[in-house]
Design a protein around this motif. Sequence first.
Motif, PDB file in Angstrom:
ATOM      1  N   LYS A 128      76.314  52.916  50.447  1.00  0.00           N
ATOM      2  CA  LYS A 128      77.127  52.311  49.397  1.00  0.00           C
ATOM      3  C   LYS A 128      77.684  53.396  48.478  1.00  0.00           C
ATOM      4  CE  LYS A 128      76.527  49.951  45.180  1.00  0.00           C
ATOM      5  NZ  LYS A 128      75.573  49.462  44.203  1.00  0.00           N
ATOM      6  N   GLU A 129      79.014  53.382  48.281  1.00  0.00           N
ATOM      7  CA  GLU A 129      79.609  54.365  47.364  1.00  0.00           C
ATOM      8  C   GLU A 129      80.364  53.718  46.222  1.00  0.00           C
ATOM      9  OE1 GLU A 129      81.766  57.627  49.045  1.00  0.00           O
ATOM     10  OE2 GLU A 129      80.143  58.157  50.424  1.00  0.00           O
ATOM     11  N   GLY A 130      80.507  52.382  46.254  1.00  0.00           N
ATOM     12  CA  GLY A 130      81.224  51.742  45.159  1.00  0.00           C
ATOM     13  C   GLY A 130      81.200  50.232  45.300  1.00  0.00           C
ATOM     14  N   VAL A 131      81.796  49.569  44.312  1.00  0.00           N
ATOM     15  CA  VAL A 131      81.836  48.100  44.299  1.00  0.00           C
ATOM     16  C   VAL A 131      83.238  47.675  43.876  1.00  0.00           C
ATOM     17  CG1 VAL A 131      80.925  46.018  43.163  1.00  0.00           C
ATOM     18  CG2 VAL A 131      79.397  47.946  43.605  1.00  0.00           C
ATOM     19  N   ARG A 132      83.789  46.667  44.566  1.00  0.00           N
ATOM     20  CA  ARG A 132      85.020  46.029  44.074  1.00  0.00           C
ATOM     21  C   ARG A 132      84.607  44.673  43.505  1.00  0.00           C
ATOM     22  NH1 ARG A 132      88.740  49.445  46.391  1.00  0.00           N
ATOM     23  NH2 ARG A 132      88.424  49.828  48.613  1.00  0.00           N
ATOM     24  N   ASN A 133      84.653  44.564  42.187  1.00  0.00           N
ATOM     25  CA  ASN A 133      84.184  43.337  41.530  1.00  0.00           C
ATOM     26  C   ASN A 133      85.101  42.161  41.866  1.00  0.00           C
ATOM     27  OD1 ASN A 133      81.940  44.478  40.166  1.00  0.00           O
ATOM     28  ND2 ASN A 133      83.379  45.449  38.758  1.00  0.00           N
ATOM     29  N   GLY A 134      84.495  41.036  42.261  1.00  0.00           N
ATOM     30  CA  GLY A 134      85.257  39.811  42.515  1.00  0.00           C
ATOM     31  C   GLY A 134      86.274  39.925  43.630  1.00  0.00           C
ATOM     32  N   TYR A 135      86.042  40.816  44.566  1.00  0.00           N
ATOM     33  CA  TYR A 135      87.029  41.124  45.623  1.00  0.00           C
ATOM     34  C   TYR A 135      87.340  39.915  46.514  1.00  0.00           C
ATOM     35  CZ  TYR A 135      88.858  43.556  49.770  1.00  0.00           C
ATOM     36  OH  TYR A 135      89.622  43.969  50.833  1.00  0.00           O
ATOM     37  N   TYR A 136      86.317  39.098  46.808  1.00  0.00           N
ATOM     38  CA  TYR A 136      86.526  37.974  47.733  1.00  0.00           C
ATOM     39  C   TYR A 136      86.967  36.746  46.942  1.00  0.00           C
ATOM     40  CZ  TYR A 136      84.334  40.992  51.149  1.00  0.00           C
ATOM     41  OH  TYR A 136      84.061  42.056  51.972  1.00  0.00           O
ATOM     42  N   GLU A 137      88.188  36.295  47.238  1.00  0.00           N
ATOM     43  CA  GLU A 137      88.800  35.264  46.387  1.00  0.00           C
ATOM     44  C   GLU A 137      88.169  33.892  46.570  1.00  0.00           C
ATOM     45  OE1 GLU A 137      92.968  35.432  47.146  1.00  0.00           O
ATOM     46  OE2 GLU A 137      93.182  37.367  46.121  1.00  0.00           O
ATOM     47  N   ASP A 138      87.555  33.615  47.745  1.00  0.00           N
ATOM     48  CA  ASP A 138      87.027  32.261  47.965  1.00  0.00           C
ATOM     49  C   ASP A 138      85.865  31.943  47.019  1.00  0.00           C
ATOM     50  OD1 ASP A 138      85.592  34.217  49.520  1.00  0.00           O
ATOM     51  OD2 ASP A 138      84.546  32.569  50.499  1.00  0.00           O
ATOM     52  N   ASN A 139      85.033  32.945  46.683  1.00  0.00           N
ATOM     53  CA  ASN A 139      83.907  32.667  45.777  1.00  0.00           C
ATOM     54  C   ASN A 139      83.721  33.758  44.721  1.00  0.00           C
ATOM     55  OD1 ASN A 139      82.955  34.720  47.340  1.00  0.00           O
ATOM     56  ND2 ASN A 139      81.012  33.738  47.882  1.00  0.00           N
ATOM     57  N   GLU A 141      83.094  36.771  45.013  1.00  0.00           N
ATOM     58  CA  GLU A 141      81.955  37.675  45.269  1.00  0.00           C
ATOM     59  C   GLU A 141      82.403  39.144  45.260  1.00  0.00           C
ATOM     60  OE1 GLU A 141      79.724  36.504  48.704  1.00  0.00           O
ATOM     61  OE2 GLU A 141      78.323  38.198  48.503  1.00  0.00           O
ATOM     62  N   ASP A 142      81.510  40.014  44.857  1.00  0.00           N
ATOM     63  CA  ASP A 142      81.795  41.456  44.879  1.00  0.00           C
ATOM     64  C   ASP A 142      81.757  41.994  46.306  1.00  0.00           C
ATOM     65  OD1 ASP A 142      81.642  41.233  42.152  1.00  0.00           O
ATOM     66  OD2 ASP A 142      79.676  42.195  41.983  1.00  0.00           O
ATOM     67  N   ALA A 143      82.547  43.028  46.550  1.00  0.00           N
ATOM     68  CA  ALA A 143      82.466  43.767  47.818  1.00  0.00           C
ATOM     69  C   ALA A 143      81.780  45.095  47.560  1.00  0.00           C
ATOM     70  CB  ALA A 143      83.866  44.016  48.361  1.00  0.00           C
ATOM     71  N   LEU A 144      80.832  45.426  48.412  1.00  0.00           N
ATOM     72  CA  LEU A 144      80.283  46.788  48.385  1.00  0.00           C
ATOM     73  C   LEU A 144      81.198  47.643  49.261  1.00  0.00           C
ATOM     74  CD1 LEU A 144      76.454  46.227  48.954  1.00  0.00           C
ATOM     75  CD2 LEU A 144      77.807  46.004  46.856  1.00  0.00           C
ATOM     76  N   ILE A 145      81.503  48.829  48.775  1.00  0.00           N
ATOM     77  CA  ILE A 145      82.292  49.765  49.579  1.00  0.00           C
ATOM     78  C   ILE A 145      81.296  50.742  50.199  1.00  0.00           C
ATOM     79  CG2 ILE A 145      84.119  51.502  49.556  1.00  0.00           C
ATOM     80  CD1 ILE A 145      84.979  50.223  46.838  1.00  0.00           C
ATOM     81  N   MET A 146      81.276  50.786  51.511  1.00  0.00           N
ATOM     82  CA  MET A 146      80.328  51.681  52.197  1.00  0.00           C
ATOM     83  C   MET A 146      81.095  52.748  52.975  1.00  0.00           C
ATOM     84  SD  MET A 146      77.440  48.944  53.527  1.00  0.00           S
ATOM     85  CE  MET A 146      76.051  50.071  53.541  1.00  0.00           C
ATOM     86  N   TRP A 147      80.505  53.933  53.034  1.00  0.00           N
ATOM     87  CA  TRP A 147      81.099  55.050  53.783  1.00  0.00           C
ATOM     88  C   TRP A 147      80.061  55.668  54.706  1.00  0.00           C
ATOM     89  CZ3 TRP A 147      85.982  57.171  54.063  1.00  0.00           C
ATOM     90  CH2 TRP A 147      86.927  56.708  53.144  1.00  0.00           C
ATOM     91  N   ARG A 148      80.557  56.174  55.794  1.00  0.00           N
ATOM     92  CA  ARG A 148      79.727  56.953  56.725  1.00  0.00           C
ATOM     93  C   ARG A 148      80.441  58.290  56.898  1.00  0.00           C
ATOM     94  NH1 ARG A 148      80.137  57.421  62.562  1.00  0.00           N
ATOM     95  NH2 ARG A 148      78.090  57.541  63.552  1.00  0.00           N
ATOM     96  N   ARG A 149      79.803  59.349  56.463  1.00  0.00           N
ATOM     97  CA  ARG A 149      80.447  60.655  56.505  1.00  0.00           C
ATOM     98  C   ARG A 149      79.615  61.594  57.335  1.00  0.00           C
ATOM     99  NH1 ARG A 149      84.189  60.421  52.262  1.00  0.00           N
ATOM    100  NH2 ARG A 149      83.674  58.902  50.657  1.00  0.00           N
ATOM    101  N   LYS A 150      80.298  62.591  57.906  1.00  0.00           N
ATOM    102  CA  LYS A 150      79.543  63.596  58.642  1.00  0.00           C
ATOM    103  C   LYS A 150      78.630  64.308  57.665  1.00  0.00           C
ATOM    104  CE  LYS A 150      82.427  64.627  62.539  1.00  0.00           C
ATOM    105  NZ  LYS A 150      83.502  65.436  63.079  1.00  0.00           N
ATOM    106  N   SER A 151      77.420  64.677  58.108  1.00  0.00           N
ATOM    107  CA  SER A 151      76.498  65.287  57.155  1.00  0.00           C
ATOM    108  C   SER A 151      77.138  66.543  56.584  1.00  0.00           C
ATOM    109  CB  SER A 151      75.176  65.615  57.820  1.00  0.00           C
ATOM    110  OG  SER A 151      75.432  66.436  58.908  1.00  0.00           O
ATOM    111  N   GLY A 152      76.964  66.716  55.284  1.00  0.00           N
ATOM    112  CA  GLY A 152      77.564  67.881  54.625  1.00  0.00           C
ATOM    113  C   GLY A 152      78.855  67.530  53.919  1.00  0.00           C
ATOM    114  N   ASP A 153      79.614  66.518  54.403  1.00  0.00           N
ATOM    115  CA  ASP A 153      80.849  66.116  53.727  1.00  0.00           C
ATOM    116  C   ASP A 153      80.490  65.321  52.486  1.00  0.00           C
ATOM    117  OD1 ASP A 153      82.093  67.265  55.788  1.00  0.00           O
ATOM    118  OD2 ASP A 153      83.057  65.459  56.565  1.00  0.00           O
ATOM    119  N   ARG A 154      81.286  65.462  51.445  1.00  0.00           N
ATOM    120  CA  ARG A 154      80.998  64.730  50.214  1.00  0.00           C
ATOM    121  C   ARG A 154      82.209  63.905  49.808  1.00  0.00           C
ATOM    122  NH1 ARG A 154      78.556  68.881  46.084  1.00  0.00           N
ATOM    123  NH2 ARG A 154      77.889  66.957  45.103  1.00  0.00           N
ATOM    124  N   ALA A 155      81.933  62.841  49.035  1.00  0.00           N
ATOM    125  CA  ALA A 155      83.013  61.957  48.594  1.00  0.00           C
ATOM    126  C   ALA A 155      83.984  62.702  47.690  1.00  0.00           C
ATOM    127  CB  ALA A 155      82.420  60.789  47.831  1.00  0.00           C
TER     128      ALA A 155
END
Length: 155
Positions: A128-139, A141-155
């Motif tokens: 998890k690297e972030g959150v989009r508050n209220g992203y899903y319009e139906d309810n 709900e917040d979205a978690l933003i997830m990333w998968r990076r090669k080891s050593g790479d940084r955001a």
Amino acid sequence: MTDLLIREAEIKDVDAMAELDKLCFAVPWSRQSFYSEITQNPRAIYIVCENGETGEIAGYAGLWVILDEGHITNVAVRPTYRRHHIASRMLEMLLSCAESCGVTAETLEVRRSNNAAISLYTGFDFHKEGVRNGYYEDNNEDALIMWRRKSGDRA
Ligand SMILES: CC(C)(COP(=O)(O)OP(=O)(O)OC[C@H]1O[C@@H](n2cnc3c(N)ncnc32)[C@H](O)[C@@H]1OP(=O)(O)O)[C@@H](O)C(=O)NCCC(=O)NCCS
């Protein structure tokens, strides 16, 4: 579960993908959206899992290649096929296709309450690297933003 084939999605799969989406998501994509993704979006990679005995589409997964980033659009498995590592197998293939297209990091959004999906992605080293508050319009709900990076790479 035996005789499952993971392969690239084709036009013939569009109806099954749209039907599957209705079973899996509160706001499913239309048949037209899947059709456009497969026929007109050069950045999109879609794969499906087919039951080799019945021809039924058990799941699908998709990703957009945007420069060196892979954006996962969706991963869905028909309820009767869940917990047989189908999503894991599709994700493995998707990530490997993305990497062969030059992708070095992948991202996605997932509902905060979707423990099954969060656990699946965590197992593939998404964090998890972030959150989009209220992203899903139906309810709202917040979205978690997830990333998968090669080891050593940084955001
Ligand atoms: C999330 C989803 C794709 C998982 O598909 P699946 O084929 O059942 O997943 P897998 O069998 O590959 O599971 C891999 C790992 O994910 C986790 N997981 C999967 N389903 C889970 C559940 N219901 N509860 C807790 N953890 C779960 C487990 O860690 C599992 O590993 P394990 O079985 O060795 O314990 C499926 O539940 C689904 O289609 N859900 C509805 C659509 C959706 O929410 N998609 C994600 C959108 S971001």
